[in-house]
Write a protein that holds these residues in place. Structure first.
Motif, short mmCIF file in Angstrom:
data_model
loop_
_atom_site.label_atom_id
_atom_site.label_comp_id
_atom_site.label_asym_id
_atom_site.label_seq_id
_atom_site.Cartn_x
_atom_site.Cartn_y
_atom_site.Cartn_z
N GLY A 43 -32.30 -14.48 6.50
CA GLY A 43 -31.67 -15.35 7.48
C GLY A 43 -30.46 -14.74 8.14
O GLY A 43 -29.96 -15.29 9.14
N GLY A 44 -30.00 -13.62 7.64
CA GLY A 44 -28.83 -12.96 8.19
C GLY A 44 -29.17 -12.06 9.36
O GLY A 44 -30.31 -11.98 9.81
N SER A 45 -28.15 -11.37 9.84
CA SER A 45 -28.28 -10.51 11.01
C SER A 45 -27.72 -9.13 10.74
O SER A 45 -26.86 -8.94 9.87
CB SER A 45 -27.56 -11.12 12.22
N LEU A 46 -28.20 -8.18 11.51
CA LEU A 46 -27.75 -6.81 11.39
C LEU A 46 -27.99 -6.12 12.73
O LEU A 46 -28.95 -6.44 13.43
CB LEU A 46 -28.53 -6.10 10.28
N ARG A 47 -27.12 -5.20 13.09
CA ARG A 47 -27.30 -4.44 14.32
C ARG A 47 -27.35 -2.95 14.02
O ARG A 47 -26.43 -2.40 13.41
CB ARG A 47 -26.19 -4.72 15.34
N LEU A 48 -28.41 -2.32 14.47
CA LEU A 48 -28.56 -0.88 14.33
C LEU A 48 -28.16 -0.19 15.62
O LEU A 48 -28.37 -0.71 16.72
CB LEU A 48 -30.00 -0.52 13.99
N SER A 49 -27.60 1.00 15.49
CA SER A 49 -27.21 1.80 16.64
C SER A 49 -27.80 3.19 16.52
O SER A 49 -27.92 3.73 15.43
CB SER A 49 -25.68 1.92 16.75
N CYS A 50 -28.14 3.76 17.65
CA CYS A 50 -28.63 5.13 17.71
C CYS A 50 -27.97 5.82 18.88
O CYS A 50 -28.25 5.50 20.04
CB CYS A 50 -30.15 5.17 17.84
N ALA A 51 -27.09 6.75 18.57
CA ALA A 51 -26.39 7.51 19.60
C ALA A 51 -27.12 8.83 19.83
O ALA A 51 -27.27 9.63 18.91
CB ALA A 51 -24.95 7.77 19.18
N ALA A 52 -27.56 9.02 21.05
CA ALA A 52 -28.33 10.20 21.40
C ALA A 52 -27.48 11.20 22.17
O ALA A 52 -26.53 10.83 22.87
CB ALA A 52 -29.56 9.82 22.22
N SER A 53 -27.84 12.45 22.06
CA SER A 53 -27.18 13.50 22.81
C SER A 53 -28.18 14.62 23.10
O SER A 53 -29.20 14.74 22.43
CB SER A 53 -25.96 14.05 22.06
N GLY A 54 -27.87 15.41 24.09
CA GLY A 54 -28.69 16.57 24.40
C GLY A 54 -29.69 16.38 25.51
O GLY A 54 -30.25 17.36 26.01
N SER A 55 -29.93 15.14 25.92
CA SER A 55 -30.89 14.88 26.98
C SER A 55 -30.78 13.43 27.45
O SER A 55 -30.12 12.60 26.81
CB SER A 55 -32.32 15.17 26.50
N ILE A 56 -31.42 13.15 28.57
CA ILE A 56 -31.60 11.79 29.05
C ILE A 56 -33.04 11.42 28.76
O ILE A 56 -33.96 12.14 29.17
CB ILE A 56 -31.29 11.68 30.55
N PHE A 57 -33.25 10.30 28.10
CA PHE A 57 -34.55 9.97 27.56
C PHE A 57 -35.28 8.91 28.36
O PHE A 57 -34.70 7.91 28.78
CB PHE A 57 -34.40 9.52 26.10
N ARG A 58 -36.55 9.16 28.56
CA ARG A 58 -37.42 8.20 29.24
C ARG A 58 -37.58 6.93 28.42
O ARG A 58 -37.50 5.82 28.94
CB ARG A 58 -38.78 8.85 29.50
N VAL A 59 -37.82 7.10 27.13
CA VAL A 59 -38.03 5.97 26.24
C VAL A 59 -37.16 6.16 25.00
O VAL A 59 -37.11 7.24 24.42
CB VAL A 59 -39.51 5.85 25.81
#
Length: 120
Positions: free
Chosen positions: A15-31
């Motif tokens: 019932g709780g919540s969580l937020r995941l993060s993904c920091a990318a580097s090195g390119s600009i991504f289509r998906v």
């Protein structure tokens, strides 16, 4: 050098919540998106966010999870709400970039994974 750095995993009650993060580097991504893999199961799609703004969700998470993308920070997020024990898995960030030389194709990259555990 492409790099995907994930954060935000942890232990949460049902019932709780969580937020995941993904920091990318090195390119600009289509998906950019998220996949997960539970013990003894195959890796499965959770959600994706394409550069044109379109999103896609697995049926099991529709209405509970929201994927967002901050292009300025080259970061993708997964807001998870109303978590269930069956959401327990290692969550992987995924990114795909268009390559045009020598042929048009998508190059795929993965983060190291972050553990999400939902207790009943």
């Amino acid at each position: 050098q492409v790099q995907l750095v994930e954060s935000g995993g942890g232990l949460v009650q049902a019932g709780g919540s969580l937020r995941l993060s993904c920091a990318a580097s090195g390119s600009i991504f289509r998906v950019m998106g998220w996949y997960r893999q539970a013990p003894g199961k195959q890796r499965e799609l959770v959600a994706t966010f394409t550069s044109d703004g379109s999103t896609n969700y697995a049926d099991s998470v529709k209405g509970r999870f929201t994927i967002t993308r901050d292009n300025a920070k080259n970061t993708v997020y997964l807001q998870m709400s109303n978590l269930k024990p069956e959401d327990t898995a290692v969550y992987y960030c995924n990114a795909r970039v268009v390559a045009v030389t020598p042929k048009i194709r998508l190059e795929e990259y993965w983060g190291q994974g972050t553990q999400v555990t939902v207790s009943s």
